[in-house]
Design a protein around this motif. Structure first.
Motif, short mmCIF file in Angstrom:
data_model
loop_
_atom_site.label_atom_id
_atom_site.label_comp_id
_atom_site.label_asym_id
_atom_site.label_seq_id
_atom_site.Cartn_x
_atom_site.Cartn_y
_atom_site.Cartn_z
N ILE A 15 -8.30 -15.08 24.79
CA ILE A 15 -7.59 -16.05 25.62
C ILE A 15 -8.47 -17.27 25.88
CG2 ILE A 15 -6.71 -16.43 27.96
CD1 ILE A 15 -5.70 -13.52 27.90
N VAL A 16 -9.74 -17.02 26.19
CA VAL A 16 -10.65 -18.15 26.45
C VAL A 16 -10.82 -19.01 25.21
CG1 VAL A 16 -13.01 -18.78 27.06
CG2 VAL A 16 -11.88 -16.91 28.27
N ILE A 17 -11.06 -18.35 24.08
CA ILE A 17 -11.24 -19.11 22.82
C ILE A 17 -9.96 -19.86 22.45
CG2 ILE A 17 -11.67 -18.88 20.35
CD1 ILE A 17 -13.52 -16.53 21.02
N GLY A 18 -8.82 -19.21 22.67
CA GLY A 18 -7.55 -19.87 22.38
C GLY A 18 -7.35 -21.10 23.25
N ALA A 19 -7.71 -20.98 24.52
CA ALA A 19 -7.60 -22.14 25.41
C ALA A 19 -8.51 -23.27 24.97
CB ALA A 19 -7.93 -21.71 26.85
#
Length: 272
Positions: A15-19
């Motif tokens: 989720i963090v990397i996607g954001a």
């Protein structure tokens, strides 16, 4: 392997990397070996100062525990206890001794061995409760190390922020204007790494270990009840039904305790 733990770790970082990918045109700016070295290295160094070396080294073994299956084999333990209790109830002590050697749970095996050896109720209870207390204290200490690391990581993230700001202030002139952005990035990324490590790795692992400890204490207390019923020459059928009832009630208490963070899970003794 434990699917919930792996799903949480990979899902959280995903989720963090996607954001980052969705919000930035320069993804590489978020990856800084220097910042990671400062936060992770500083956290480990501070932990080494706080705890003996052998306890810190045990952290790596504990980390593999949370990745493994959390199954406690409670039904197997109940079945094995009932098998030995049945042989003792029938007066087949020699066969009970032979069956005892095949018991997988060392805690349960110790309790039933004391019963077959003719130990007193007080001696059996004292030894088994001492082993429960020792196990709980050891595993809580392991979880506390991760809680400590969760407290240190954001602090070293802030330290990196201060270093970046100091370097940025020294670079605030026309000749070094390009260095301002680099130092500001270092200042912010170290804080990001500290928060991520604390809240995505260290603190969840501590909570996982504490939850696992309470589950193990519940099962061990249930085994103590079974051993004491065996000592009292209660029938195998009664022992099985009693332990199944204790198991269902204790699991309900664990679920209630998980929904109320301030609530502690107690022994199943006295619930008859």
């Amino acid at each position: 392997m434990n699917p919930a733990t792996l799903l949480g770790i990979f899902g959280g970082f995903g989720i963090v990397i996607g954001a980052i990918f969705l919000s930035s045109n320069h993804v590489s700016d978020y990856f800084s070996p220097t910042s990671l070295f400062l936060v992770l290295g500083g956290t480990i160094a501070a932990t080494l100062i706080s705890y003996p070396l052998h306890e810190v080294l045990r952290v790596f073994r504990v980390f593999t525990i949370v990745l493994r299956n959390e199954r406690l084999y409670t039904e197997r333990d109940i079945a094995e206890l009932v098998d030995v209790a049945k042989l003792k109830f029938q007066g087949q002590i020699n066969r009970a001794d032979e069956r005892l050697t095949k018991i997988n749970n060392p805690f349960l095996r110790t309790g039933m061995q004391m019963v077959l050896d003719g130990a007193s109720n007080e001696d059996i209870m004292t030894l088994l409760q001492w082993r429960i207390g020792r196990m709980r204290a050891r595993e809580r200490a392991e979880a506390q190390i991760f809680r400590t690391m969760a407290a240190f990581a954001p602090a070293f993230g802030m330290l990196g922020t201060l270093l970046g700001l100091i370097n940025m202030l020294h670079a605030m002139d026309a000749a070094h204007f390009a260095d301002i952005g680099v130092n500001m990035a270092l200042a912010l990324i170290t804080t990001l790494y500290g928060i991520l490590l604390a809240n995505m790795i260290f603190k969840p692992i501590a909570l996982k270990l504490e939850r696992r400890t309470e589950q193990r204490v519940m099962v061990m207390n249930m085994m103590v009840e079974g051993v004491m019923l065996m000592q009292q020459q209660r029938s195998p059928a009664f022992i099985r039904e009693t332990l199944q009832s204790f198991l269902a009630q204790s699991e309900d208490e664990l679920r209630e305790g998980a929904s109320q963070p301030g609530k502690r899970t107690g022994s199943v003794r006295g619930t008859r």
